[in-house]
Design a protein around this motif. Structure first.
Motif, PDB file in Angstrom:
ATOM      1  N   ARG A 127       0.853  -1.189   0.000  1.00 56.46           N
ATOM      2  CA  ARG A 127       0.000   0.000   0.000  1.00 56.46           C
ATOM      3  C   ARG A 127       0.888   1.239   0.000  1.00 56.46           C
ATOM      4  N   ARG A 128       0.564   2.175  -0.863  1.00 56.00           N
ATOM      5  CA  ARG A 128       1.322   3.425  -0.926  1.00 56.00           C
ATOM      6  C   ARG A 128       0.896   4.332   0.224  1.00 56.00           C
ATOM      7  N   VAL A 129       1.882   4.871   0.915  1.00 55.15           N
ATOM      8  CA  VAL A 129       1.632   5.716   2.075  1.00 55.15           C
ATOM      9  C   VAL A 129       2.364   7.032   1.891  1.00 55.15           C
ATOM     10  N   GLU A 130       1.666   8.129   2.121  1.00 51.54           N
ATOM     11  CA  GLU A 130       2.277   9.459   2.072  1.00 51.54           C
ATOM     12  C   GLU A 130       2.154  10.088   3.447  1.00 51.54           C
ATOM     13  N   LEU A 131       3.277  10.523   3.980  1.00 46.39           N
ATOM     14  CA  LEU A 131       3.292  11.161   5.297  1.00 46.39           C
ATOM     15  C   LEU A 131       3.958  12.525   5.193  1.00 46.39           C
ATOM     16  N   ASP A 132       3.372  13.502   5.846  1.00 43.82           N
ATOM     17  CA  ASP A 132       3.946  14.846   5.884  1.00 43.82           C
ATOM     18  C   ASP A 132       4.756  15.021   7.163  1.00 43.82           C
ATOM     19  N   ASP A 133       5.720  15.880   7.085  1.00 43.45           N
ATOM     20  CA  ASP A 133       6.472  16.311   8.259  1.00 43.45           C
ATOM     21  C   ASP A 133       7.184  15.180   8.998  1.00 43.45           C
ATOM     22  N   VAL A 134       7.823  14.301   8.258  1.00 43.88           N
ATOM     23  CA  VAL A 134       8.601  13.227   8.877  1.00 43.88           C
ATOM     24  C   VAL A 134      10.054  13.682   8.939  1.00 43.88           C
ATOM     25  N   PRO A 135      10.598  13.797  10.146  1.00 46.05           N
ATOM     26  CA  PRO A 135      11.988  14.239  10.263  1.00 46.05           C
ATOM     27  C   PRO A 135      12.941  13.295   9.530  1.00 46.05           C
ATOM     28  N   ARG A 136      13.988  13.843   8.958  1.00 48.08           N
ATOM     29  CA  ARG A 136      14.977  13.036   8.225  1.00 48.08           C
ATOM     30  C   ARG A 136      15.590  11.943   9.097  1.00 48.08           C
ATOM     31  N   GLU A 137      15.714  12.192  10.387  1.00 48.71           N
ATOM     32  CA  GLU A 137      16.348  11.218  11.278  1.00 48.71           C
ATOM     33  C   GLU A 137      15.379  10.166  11.817  1.00 48.71           C
ATOM     34  N   ALA A 138      14.106  10.241  11.470  1.00 49.31           N
ATOM     35  CA  ALA A 138      13.120   9.279  11.977  1.00 49.31           C
ATOM     36  C   ALA A 138      13.436   7.871  11.481  1.00 49.31           C
ATOM     37  N   SER A 139      13.406   6.921  12.403  1.00 49.67           N
ATOM     38  CA  SER A 139      13.662   5.533  12.013  1.00 49.67           C
ATOM     39  C   SER A 139      12.416   4.949  11.357  1.00 49.67           C
ATOM     40  N   LEU A 140      12.641   3.932  10.559  1.00 50.03           N
ATOM     41  CA  LEU A 140      11.522   3.226   9.942  1.00 50.03           C
ATOM     42  C   LEU A 140      10.613   2.648  11.021  1.00 50.03           C
ATOM     43  N   LEU A 141      11.193   2.119  12.078  1.00 46.76           N
ATOM     44  CA  LEU A 141      10.392   1.560  13.172  1.00 46.76           C
ATOM     45  C   LEU A 141       9.466   2.612  13.762  1.00 46.76           C
ATOM     46  N   HIS A 142       9.999   3.792  14.008  1.00 44.25           N
ATOM     47  CA  HIS A 142       9.187   4.883  14.566  1.00 44.25           C
ATOM     48  C   HIS A 142       8.009   5.203  13.644  1.00 44.25           C
ATOM     49  N   VAL A 143       8.261   5.308  12.367  1.00 42.06           N
ATOM     50  CA  VAL A 143       7.199   5.638  11.408  1.00 42.06           C
ATOM     51  C   VAL A 143       6.164   4.511  11.355  1.00 42.06           C
ATOM     52  N   LEU A 144       6.629   3.270  11.290  1.00 38.99           N
ATOM     53  CA  LEU A 144       5.698   2.137  11.221  1.00 38.99           C
ATOM     54  C   LEU A 144       4.788   2.090  12.438  1.00 38.99           C
ATOM     55  N   ARG A 145       5.370   2.195  13.608  1.00 41.11           N
ATOM     56  CA  ARG A 145       4.585   2.060  14.844  1.00 41.11           C
ATOM     57  C   ARG A 145       3.789   3.322  15.174  1.00 41.11           C
TER      58      ARG A 145
END
Length: 163
Positions: A11-29
């Protein structure tokens, strides 16, 4: 902050305002509410956060989310779910290969990646593949048996001879 485009569980996901240093785990959870991958050590050493990146097992806690933009991310939820379990998930359930369940995500994801590229691994190969995933409860025997059960089921389903 930059926009992030990901492909998660087909599934394609678009997120705004995600810091460059954010881990994939942080974004997923935290952003996508996908709780299969767990936060364990935060250092990529325990395996609780394992996901697939283009079919390869990877530690989401040490991967920058922006670094996997455009690649296919699969979490435990995308591997399978109720009514459509992945063979590894079925085998883990059948063999009762979980106790506290914290390592379960990593073990299942690592085993699924192994079986995708090596459908009939030896017990030694399975042990080597899972050696980087920590289980503190001691269900190691059941986990090994579950991976062997999944490999056997796949072999029977395809009619291929074991290696």
């Amino acid at each position: 902050m930059p926009r992030l485009l990901l492909s998660v569980n087909a599934r394609r996901v678009e997120l705004d305002d995600v810091p460059r240093e954010a881990s994939l785990l942080h974004v997923l959870r935290n952003d996508l509410s996908l709780n299969g991958p767990k936060y364990g050590c935060g250092l990529g050493q325990c395996g609780a956060c394992t996901v697939h990146v283009d079919g390869v097992a990877a530690r989401a806690c040490v991967i920058a989310a922006h670094g996997v933009a455009g690649r296919e991310i699969t979490t435990l939820e995308g591997l399978g779910g109720r009514g459509r379990w992945h063979p590894v998930q079925q085998a883990f359930e059948k063999e009762q290969a979980a106790q506290c369940g914290y390592c379960l995500n990593g073990m299942v994801m690592q085993a699924a990646a192994l079986l995708a590229r090596e459908p009939s691994p030896s017990p030694e190969r399975i042990r080597a593949e899972l050696s980087g995933n920590l289980c503190r409860c001691g269900t190691h025997v059941e986990i090994l048996r579950a991976v062997q059960t999944a490999a056997q089921a796949a072999t029977e389903a395809t009619g291929a001879a074991p290696a």
